[in-house]
Design an enzyme around this catalytic site. Structure first.
Site, PDB file in Angstrom:
ATOM      1  N   ASN A   1       0.558  -1.572   0.074  1.00 42.69           N
ATOM      2  CA  ASN A   1       0.635  -0.025   0.357  1.00 42.69           C
ATOM      3  C   ASN A   1       0.807   0.969  -0.039  1.00 42.69           C
ATOM      4  OD1 ASN A   1      -2.563   1.712   0.421  1.00 42.69           O
ATOM      5  ND2 ASN A   1      -1.760   1.927   2.235  1.00 42.69           N
ATOM      6  N   HIS A   2       1.852   1.507   0.448  1.00 36.15           N
ATOM      7  CA  HIS A   2       2.979   2.387   0.924  1.00 36.15           C
ATOM      8  C   HIS A   2       4.154   1.990   0.587  1.00 36.15           C
ATOM      9  CE1 HIS A   2       1.465   0.898   4.224  1.00 36.15           C
ATOM     10  NE2 HIS A   2       2.071   1.133   4.797  1.00 36.15           N
TER      11      HIS A   2
ATOM     12  N   GLN B   1       4.803   7.619   5.388  1.00 31.33           N
ATOM     13  CA  GLN B   1       4.592   5.907   4.629  1.00 31.33           C
ATOM     14  C   GLN B   1       3.817   6.683   3.593  1.00 31.33           C
ATOM     15  OE1 GLN B   1       2.481   4.642   7.867  1.00 31.33           O
ATOM     16  NE2 GLN B   1       4.696   2.631   7.961  1.00 31.33           N
TER      17      GLN B   1
ATOM     18  N   ASP C   1       1.449   6.723   0.156  1.00 26.64           N
ATOM     19  CA  ASP C   1       1.032   5.442  -0.732  1.00 26.64           C
ATOM     20  C   ASP C   1       1.244   5.623  -1.970  1.00 26.64           C
ATOM     21  OD1 ASP C   1      -0.840   5.614   2.112  1.00 26.64           O
ATOM     22  OD2 ASP C   1      -2.104   4.729   0.836  1.00 26.64           O
TER      23      ASP C   1
ATOM     24  N   ASP D   1      -0.207  -7.132   3.895  1.00 27.12           N
ATOM     25  CA  ASP D   1      -0.640  -5.788   4.455  1.00 27.12           C
ATOM     26  C   ASP D   1      -2.061  -4.881   3.809  1.00 27.12           C
ATOM     27  OD1 ASP D   1       0.610  -4.453   6.851  1.00 27.12           O
ATOM     28  OD2 ASP D   1       0.714  -2.649   5.592  1.00 27.12           O
TER      29      ASP D   1
ATOM     30  N   GLU E   1      -4.938  -9.236   4.743  1.00 31.02           N
ATOM     31  CA  GLU E   1      -4.732  -8.804   6.493  1.00 31.02           C
ATOM     32  C   GLU E   1      -6.028  -7.050   6.185  1.00 31.02           C
ATOM     33  OE1 GLU E   1      -4.018  -4.809   9.142  1.00 31.02           O
ATOM     34  OE2 GLU E   1      -3.692  -4.993   7.193  1.00 31.02           O
TER      35      GLU E   1
ATOM     36  N   ASP F   1      -0.716  -5.797  16.542  1.00 32.11           N
ATOM     37  CA  ASP F   1      -1.267  -4.819  16.545  1.00 32.11           C
ATOM     38  C   ASP F   1      -2.424  -4.662  17.976  1.00 32.11           C
ATOM     39  OD1 ASP F   1      -0.338  -3.581  14.444  1.00 32.11           O
ATOM     40  OD2 ASP F   1      -1.625  -3.810  12.480  1.00 32.11           O
TER      41      ASP F   1
HETATM   42  C1  NOJ Z   1      -1.015  -2.978   9.344  1.00 37.13           C
HETATM   43  C2  NOJ Z   1       0.058  -3.843  10.073  1.00 37.13           C
HETATM   44  O1  NOJ Z   1      -0.105  -4.732  10.931  1.00 37.13           O
HETATM   45  C3  NOJ Z   1       0.692  -2.280  10.696  1.00 37.13           C
HETATM   46  O2  NOJ Z   1       1.328  -3.488  12.237  1.00 37.13           O
HETATM   47  C4  NOJ Z   1       0.829  -1.551  10.541  1.00 37.13           C
HETATM   48  O3  NOJ Z   1       0.981  -0.429  11.219  1.00 37.13           O
HETATM   49  C5  NOJ Z   1       0.291  -1.068   9.304  1.00 37.13           C
HETATM   50  N1  NOJ Z   1      -0.697  -1.911   8.376  1.00 37.13           N
HETATM   51  C6  NOJ Z   1       0.679   0.032   7.996  1.00 37.13           C
HETATM   52  O4  NOJ Z   1       1.215  -0.677   7.515  1.00 37.13           O
END
Ligand code: NOJ
Ligand code: CA
Length: 561
Positions: A103-104, A169, A171, A201, A243, A310
């Site tokens: 994504n980034h 980060q 995008d 991710d 995810e 997380d």
């Molecule tokens: C999801 C990841 O699980 C998390 O740890 C991360 O900060 C974000 N995506 C950004 O990549």
């Protein structure tokens, strides 16, 4: 039985290299350390090791800020070490999954650096720009309270760039075909290096409708099909695990109607309602989310988990349910994060209560899909709430009662190991639990072995059986196998009657896999059983030992007890 798809009946173990085992004494876990612990993982029953980001990175978001997709952070080792690692897993019958953050990039990635240096660069269009500060710049942050906007002005670029996550980060612009080609190449590269799968991710943001197709996300969704097609052409059994914390009804777009997009998705709705069930003893919302998770394309699969790296994100629960989970598991402000989550590890959330821990694990392991466990949860590790944000649950693995819990001899470990209190490494560690027959570690190992012997959980279809709200009773069927899993969330002992099971059970007994006791049905085909407070039981119709085809069921087979 034709050999089934590997990801449908495996155990995934997630770990971050930096906190697993340090092999050279610099205080940072590394591939050398991980290699030394592969026998441990194999012994635990792990089928796939998911390694969190290991690329060169400024590490401002635990490596989810990638500066070079083709490299290995020298703190962890070299590309050679990585291939040694994938080889060593293969010789032990384990697979490697890696995080793939598309994504980034990091703002230090050469693409972004080129993009800000030169407006004419081809890399400019790799990112998303605006000349003026967009009106919604202070909306949609993923980390509220820590991140204050989604657009940041670059002085060098003289323009605003978009970042769903932190400002470091930026995008990627997925609508750009050149970006898509680069991302596909990265997938191809790591497949050659020996990985079997990717944890993709932040997928909802990756495929969010872009400015070229503002009201139509389909072109971006099609990238999911392309990426899968490439991976499966290069390596037939490679998988993607998405995810995506989204409502169940949207998930089909990620799997693809015909199952031609991503293979697996974390089931966040089940995760959140499972914690609500543990907090309130009410399994109603969990049942709803399970029902909403049915009817997947044949190749699609859910991944189930309790805690990840997380915060426990309960943002999608209705207000009253979220309040109940906060009250039970994260009542104090410093336990909470980003207005939606709890930054604690599983064991402290459950008050270190072994019965509740077993109940939680047993529930997760018997959800329809593939279980994902997190390093340290197999020994009941705690958290360090003095560390910032999500770091609280990322402390070093506790191998022994030695210095730094056996993680590293360094005076300056990457994060301080938990050294005090009930979760300190003197008390909670692998060495100690290996030696205690009844330890959580040995319990987990036994449960994982049983879980793998029950392919109906990974491959089969399920029915939620009638039971009071504080009990979850589920039946699974696959080929000739039928099993039943019952969980009592309440603190009272209960008598439960399992009514007629869906398949014609021909008066066969349900054999409890924890005790090897059998329960025979009454004349109506009902099974009577008793569940202790916070109790759980796993049953297989006729037991785990396969009947030889043509044999009569041995109705009077002796059982222990
Ligand atoms: C999801 C990841 O699980 C998390 O740890 C991360 O900060 C974000 N995506 C950004 O990549
Ligand atoms: Ca090291």
């Amino acid at each position: 039985m034709i050999e089934q798809r590997w990801y449908k009946n495996t155990i995934i173990y997630s770990l971050a290299l930096d906190s697993f085992l340090d092999s050279n004494g610099d205080g940072i876990g590394d591939f050398g350390g991980l290699l030394k612990r592969l026998d441990y993982l194999q012994g635990l029953g792990v089928g796939a090791v998911w390694v969190m980001p290991f690329h060169p990175s400024p590490r401002r978001d635990h490596g989810y800020d990638v500066a070079d997709y083709y490299g290995i952070d020298p703190r962890y080792g070299t590309l050679g070490d990585f291939v040694e690692f994938t080889h060593a897993c293969r010789t032990r019958g384990m697979r490697v999954m890696m995080d793939l953050v598309l994504n980034h990039t990091s703002d230090q990635h050469p693409w972004f650096q080129a993009a800000i240096e030169d407006p004419e660069s081809r890399y400019r269009e790799f990112y998303i720009w605006a000349d003026k500060k967009p009106k919604n710049a202070h909306e949609g942050m993923v980390f509220p309270g820590v991140q204050d906007s989604t657009w940041t002005f670059s002085k060098k670029a003289k323009a605003w760039y978009y970042h769903k996550f932190f400002e470091f980060q930026p995008d990627l612009n997925i609508a750009n075909p050149q970006v898509q080609s680069e991302l596909l190449k990265i997938v191809g590269f790591w497949l050659e290096a020996g990985v079997s799968g990717f944890r993709l991710d932040a997928v909802p943001f990756l495929i969010a409708a872009d400015e070229k197709h503002p009201s139509d996300a389909e072109p971006a969704f099609d990238f999911l099909r392309r990426i899968r097609e490439l991976a499966q052409w290069r390596k037939g059994d490679a998988v993607f695990l998405a995810e995506a914390n989204i409502p169940p009804e949207d998930c089909i777009k990620y799997f693809g109607e015909s199952g031609d997009r991503l293979h697996m998705m974390f089931n966040f709705p089940v995760n959140q309602t499972l914690f609500y069930a543990l907090a309130s003893n009410d399994t109603g919302p969990l049942r709803e989310k399970l029902e909403a998770s049915r009817d997947l394309p044949q190749t699609a699969q859910w991944a189930h988990f309790l805690r990840n790296h997380d915060e426990l994100d309960i943002g999608r629960l209705p207000d009253d349910q979220r309040a109940a989970v906060f009250a039970a598991f994260g009542p104090e402000e410093h336990m909470q994060l980003y207005d939606r989550g709890i930054r604690r590890r599983l064991a402290p959330m459950l008050g270190g209560d072994r019965r509740r821990l077993e109940l939680a694990y047993s529930l997760m392991l018997t959800m329809p899909g593939t279980p994902v466990i997190r390093y340290g949860d197999e020994i009941g590790m705690g958290d360090d709430l003095d560390l910032p944000e999500r770091e609280a649950g990322r402390t070093p693995m506790q191998w022994s009662g030695e210095r730094n819990g056996g993680f590293s001899p360094s005076d300056d470990p990457v994060r301080p190991p938990i050294a005090e209190g009930p979760y300190g490494f003197q008390t909670v560690n692998v060495a100690r639990q290996r030696a205690q027959e009844g330890s959580l570690l040995n319990w987990t190992e036994r449960m994982l072995r049983m879980r793998k012997e029950l392919p109906e959980l990974g491959h089969g279809s399920f029915t939620i059986l009638p039971a009071p709200a504080h009990v979850l009773a589920m039946c699974y069927e696959f080929e000739d196998n039928l099993s039943v899993f019952v969980h009592n969330l309440a603190e009272e002992r209960i008598d439960l009657k399992i009514e007629q099971l869906p398949q014609d059970c021909a008066q066969r007994p349900l054999v409890c896999l924890q005790t090897d006791h059998e329960i025979r049905p009454d004349a109506e085909g009902c099974y009577d059983l008793v569940l202790e407070p916070s109790g759980y039981k796993w049953f297989r119709l006729g037991g785990l030992e396969d009947m030889i085809e043509g044999d009569e069921p041995q109705a009077d087979r002796p059982r222990k007890g």
